[in-house]
Enzyme design. Structure first.
Site, PDB file in Angstrom:
ATOM      1  N   GLU A 423       0.822  -1.217   0.000  1.00  0.00           N
ATOM      2  CA  GLU A 423       0.000   0.000   0.000  1.00  0.00           C
ATOM      3  C   GLU A 423       0.850   1.259   0.000  1.00  0.00           C
ATOM      4  O   GLU A 423       0.597   2.197   0.756  1.00  0.00           O
ATOM      5  CB  GLU A 423      -0.947   0.002   1.198  1.00  0.00           C
ATOM      6  N   GLU A 499      -3.803  -9.020   0.596  1.00  0.00           N
ATOM      7  CA  GLU A 499      -4.147  -8.785   2.008  1.00  0.00           C
ATOM      8  C   GLU A 499      -5.660  -8.765   2.092  1.00  0.00           C
ATOM      9  O   GLU A 499      -6.315  -8.040   1.338  1.00  0.00           O
ATOM     10  CB  GLU A 499      -3.540  -7.457   2.468  1.00  0.00           C
TER      11      GLU A 499
HETATM   12  C1  GAL Z   1      -3.863  -2.491   5.641  1.00  0.00           C
HETATM   13  C2  GAL Z   1      -2.358  -2.464   5.868  1.00  0.00           C
HETATM   14  C3  GAL Z   1      -1.959  -3.283   7.065  1.00  0.00           C
HETATM   15  C4  GAL Z   1      -2.861  -2.969   8.214  1.00  0.00           C
HETATM   16  C5  GAL Z   1      -4.267  -3.270   7.829  1.00  0.00           C
HETATM   17  C6  GAL Z   1      -5.259  -3.084   8.943  1.00  0.00           C
HETATM   18  O1  GAL Z   1      -4.295  -1.436   4.903  1.00  0.00           O
HETATM   19  O2  GAL Z   1      -1.698  -2.947   4.748  1.00  0.00           O
HETATM   20  O3  GAL Z   1      -0.632  -3.004   7.397  1.00  0.00           O
HETATM   21  O4  GAL Z   1      -2.694  -1.641   8.527  1.00  0.00           O
HETATM   22  O5  GAL Z   1      -4.628  -2.403   6.782  1.00  0.00           O
HETATM   23  O6  GAL Z   1      -6.565  -3.315   8.470  1.00  0.00           O
END
Ligand code: GAL
Length: 822
Positions: A423, A499
């Site tokens: 991100e 993710e």
């Molecule tokens: C994502 C990020 C992670 C964590 C997660 C929490 O956007 O890549 O590191 O922050 O959100 O939901």
């Protein structure tokens, strides 16, 4: 990967050419800056004596003011800055720390120091002179210190200064020499650190070709002879090459082998080979180097998905940060193994090292235990997420950091993909694709065998500006509703859930009424264990299950996260102290599975049956109130009984049936993956589910009872035989139970511990993100009736007696043993 010392004779020979040892004990440490600490004469006798790996911040205390951040978290769509408490765990990681120790090497040898990771901005001095500087706290680095050694090789003073800036992290980074430090000594002509590259250009069940490229330092114009044996997983030599030549134009020494009927590496069959190379100059052996590897093929086929050894599969992965809960960032093999053991049982087959380079011990365990890895170096490129984050170093250091990561892990069988970032705000800058291309090209140059991905969350930007189109494997973070559009728009015709989920839940906490909600905050700073709450940018697990089931071109997912971690306590991150750890984990900070664990297990683990009921059934005061019951199971259906009365049968819906319910039932999708009885009046007693197979035959049942009065402490150790190496760990689950052994699910009383004999108390945790109790003190309140205490072996063999005591309860006692075997 380097393994030295197989057998007595060999180790005697290796002694002569190469040795490798850890610098573990008798380090001196002090917090704060000190003048003159680089000098060999400096008096450090008043400093604390510590062992490395060491995390100076995990001992606390927790405090709201530690690294208080006033920020707008733009990736969570925040526009205005607000005070963020506990973002990096509320632990004192900020500041300067100094470490000093001494080491000896045989006179006349080359000596290289290898740091597996040092948090952070490491300045390394040997005998008062600067040896190297490495700013990024997560990366491994090495420096040849031969020129700085004392002439007789003895009493070399190593001083390391580390500094962590405030607002340098979005989670708890740890502090200090939190990974191993090793000394490698060699002859003048030697294989440098990470000096081999082993690939398997052809893999089939009949034969595999293996290519080994070996770098040799100081080879000059010498004729070099390299004799390499390929040793199979069962210890047989299956191929040998004896070649002589020069290092031509700086190119590594190349050898090729054929291995017949190779035992292929996969998560289910983690077979490992080794290439054992002896290097000779003028008839004299100058080095031996061992490269461990696996034989396996990886392939991404547009529209079809990901193939390992020619077999289609989807990643059933988790993302993890590097901390080990109550142990902090200090790496420990037994703790990593414990994590992977739990994940394996859940059916997880892949790990993303978010958002940094892992400890080598984790990669080696993934090789051995069978996990595919996506290794990721960065959370920031040139544009900041944190005021003092990696962007400060990106321009000068990114390539060096990438090269170290790639060379370190490119021979590991478990690693199947590189990610170049998470991100990163750069994804939306018009020229961001150039930075991505720069990093992806480094991966391809250093390792042409693995695809590259990037975790992207700004879907509109990356579809429009060409960023997503040029990554080998486009990875989307969340944004499940944009998968189809992205698949259609992108040339790769494949989407990875780099993710997913970010579902929030606290172990053993259930909130009523049971409703799907996003970013809900409760007064107790906990989240509901019904697994239907997430943050406003994220989703609950069923959405990702459906994406995997419904589309060939999705290649699986990495759930955020396998384990709760220190820091990032969303949704309690905005001035919500105390709250020091995440609640995203499938498993809590105490390594105790939440209910969600069984939801993933019921879908992912095809080798075992799962039948799990929630919530607990001890609700004094809720008599007659609606208390929905969920069952996570691989069986297609089940019937619920309360005190013998049936509440009916439920079965999982097909995709079509669930689709037909959309708009009418807010849990329509969940009905594909969970069995849910939404109208159940609570009455104390026995909750029972009987599971049915596809033919409607009862096949298994499970019961939960209302607990009586708390009676004793029940102890369950994950293992009772430890290795007496001073590092091995047993995780002991401590449960407050009634006289019949039923968990008392809301008991939070203080438990204290004692350890006698050949072990010592190491730490405890209860999984409560709001608890400010320090992990290293031998007492901890239970959280919803449970906690975990960790016992560490000493270097003595013998019995270890662990006791847990709490007011009003019979004491729990368990006897472990420490010896030579695991
Ligand atoms: C994502 C990020 C992670 C964590 C997660 C929490 O956007 O890549 O590191 O922050 O959100 O939901």
């Amino acid at each position: 990967m380097l393994i030295v010392g197989c057998g007595l004779f060999l180790s005697a020979m290796i002694q002569a050419q190469r040795s490798e040892f850890l610098l573990e004990k008798n380090w001196k440490f002090t917090k704060g800056d000190v003048t003159g600490a680089v000098s060999p004469e400096f008096d450090d006798s008043k400093w604390e004596t510590v062992s490395v790996p060491h995390d100076w911040a995990i001992f606390g205390p927790f405090d709201r003011s530690n690294d208080l951040q006033n920020v707008a978290i733009t990736q969570n769509f925040e526009k205005k800055a607000s005070v963020k408490t506990g973002r990096s765990g509320g632990l004192p990681y900020v500041g300067v720390g100094w470490y000093r120790t001494k080491f000896d090497v045989p006179a006349g040898k080359q000596a290289t120091l290898v740091f597996d990771g040092a948090m952070s901005e490491a300045r390394v001095y040997v005998n008062g002179k600067e040896a190297c500087f490495w700013p990024f706290g997560y990366n491994s680095f090495h420096c040849n210190v031969t020129e700085l050694l004392n002439e007789n090789g003895k009493n070399n003073v190593l001083s390391v200064r580390l500094e962590n800036k405030p607002q340098s992290s979005r989670w708890y980074p740890g502090a200090g020499l939190y990974r191993n430090v090793r000394v490698v000594t060699t002859d003048r002509i030697y294989v440098p650190v990470w000096g081999t590259q082993l690939t398997t250009p052809h893999v089939s069940s009949e034969y595999a070709s293996v290519r080994l490229r070996t770098e040799i330092a100081n080879a000059g114009e010498n004729n070099i002879r390299v004799v390499t044996e390929i040793v199979s997983p069962d210890g047989k030599v299956v191929a040998v090459k004896d070649n002589t030549g020069k290092i031509n134009h700086g190119r590594p020494f190349e050898q090729n082998f054929l291995v017949n009927s190779p035992a292929l590496w996969s998560p289910e069959t983690p077979y490992l080979y080794k290439a054992s190379s002896k290097i000779y100059v003028d008839g004299k052996q100058v080095d031996e180097y061992i490269t461990r590897f696996g034989i396996r093929s990886i392939e991404i086929v547009a529209d079809k998905g990901f193939f390992l050894n020619g077999k289609h599969r989807k990643f059933q992965g988790v993302c993890n940060h590097h901390d080990l809960g109550p142990l902090g960032a200090a790496v420990n093999v037994a703790a990593l193994r414990r994590q992977l053991t739990l994940l394996k049982d859940m059916g997880c087959d892949a790990v993303r090292t978010s958002h940094n380079m892992p400890a080598p011990e984790l990669v080696e365990l993934c090789d051995e235990m069978g996990f595919m890895m996506m290794i990721e170096p960065f959370d920031e490129w040139d544009i900041a997420k944190c005021e003092n984050g990696y962007h400060r170093y990106f321009g000068e250091w990114a390539e060096r950091d990438m090269v170290n990561m790639l060379r370190h892990y490119r021979n590991n069988a478990s690693v199947v993909m590189w990610s170049i970032g998470n991100e990163v705000p750069t994804q939306c800058s018009p020229e961001g694709y150039k930075v991505a291309s720069f990093l992806q090209d480094i991966c391809h140059r250093e390792d042409p065998t693995r695809p590259v991905t990037c975790g992207m969350d700004q879907v509109s930007c990356v579809l429009e500006n060409g960023f997503a189109a040029m990554i080998d494997v486009p990875g989307l973070n969340y944004r499940a509703h944009r998968y189809v559009e992205s698949y259609n728009a992108l040339p790769q015709n494949i989407i990875l859930g780099s993710e997913t989920a970010s579902t929030v839940s606290s172990r053993g906490v259930y909130k009523f009424p049971v409703e799907k909600r996003a970013s809900v905050r409760y007064d107790d700073h906990q989240c509901s264990g019904y697994d239907i709450e997430c943050c406003y940018w994220s989703n609950i697990p069923d959405v990702d299950f459906a994406l995997a089931d419904d589309y060939d071109w999705t290649i699986g997912q990495f759930v955020w996260t396998g384990f709760d971690y220190l820091g990032e306590p969303s949704p309690y991150d905005t001035d919500s102290w105390p709250s020091h750890s995440s609640v995203f984990g499938i498993i809590d900070l105490a390594s105790l599975p939440k209910d969600r664990y069984y939801l993933y297990r019921s879908i992912w683990n095809k080798n075992v049956n799962t039948l799990h009921i929630l919530p607990h059934w001890t609700w004094p005061g809720r008599e007659g109130e609606n208390t929905p019951v969920f069952v996570y199971t691989n069986y297609p259906g089940a019937e619920l009984f309360i005190n013998g009365k049936s509440y009916g049968k439920q079965r999982k819906l097909t995709a079509g049936e669930s689709e037909a319910l959309q708009g009418k039932d807010s849990l329509a999708l969940q009905r594909r993956y969970r069995l849910m009885w939404m109208d159940v009046p609570y009455e104390p007693g026995e909750l029972k589910v009987v599971a049915y197979d596809a033919a409607g035959k009862p096949v298994e049942e499970k019961t939960v009872h209302t607990a009586g009065k708390p009676h004793h402490l029940e102890l369950v150790a994950d293992r009772t035989g430890l290795v007496a190496d001073g590092k091995d760990l047993a995780y002991i689950t401590v449960r407050v139970v009634d006289k019949d052994g039923n968990l008392c699910p809301s008991d939070n009383r203080l438990v204290s511990f004692s350890v006698k004999g050949a072990g010592r108390y190491r730490a405890a945790a209860n999984g409560d993100a709001t608890s400010l109790d320090l992990f290293h003190l031998p007492k901890m309140p239970a959280f919803n009736g449970q906690l975990t205490a960790i016992v560490q072996s000493t270097e003595q063999s013998g019995e270890i007696v662990f006791e847990a005591k709490a007011k009003g309860l019979r004491t729990g006692k368990i006897v472990l043993s420490a010896g030579t075997q695991r």
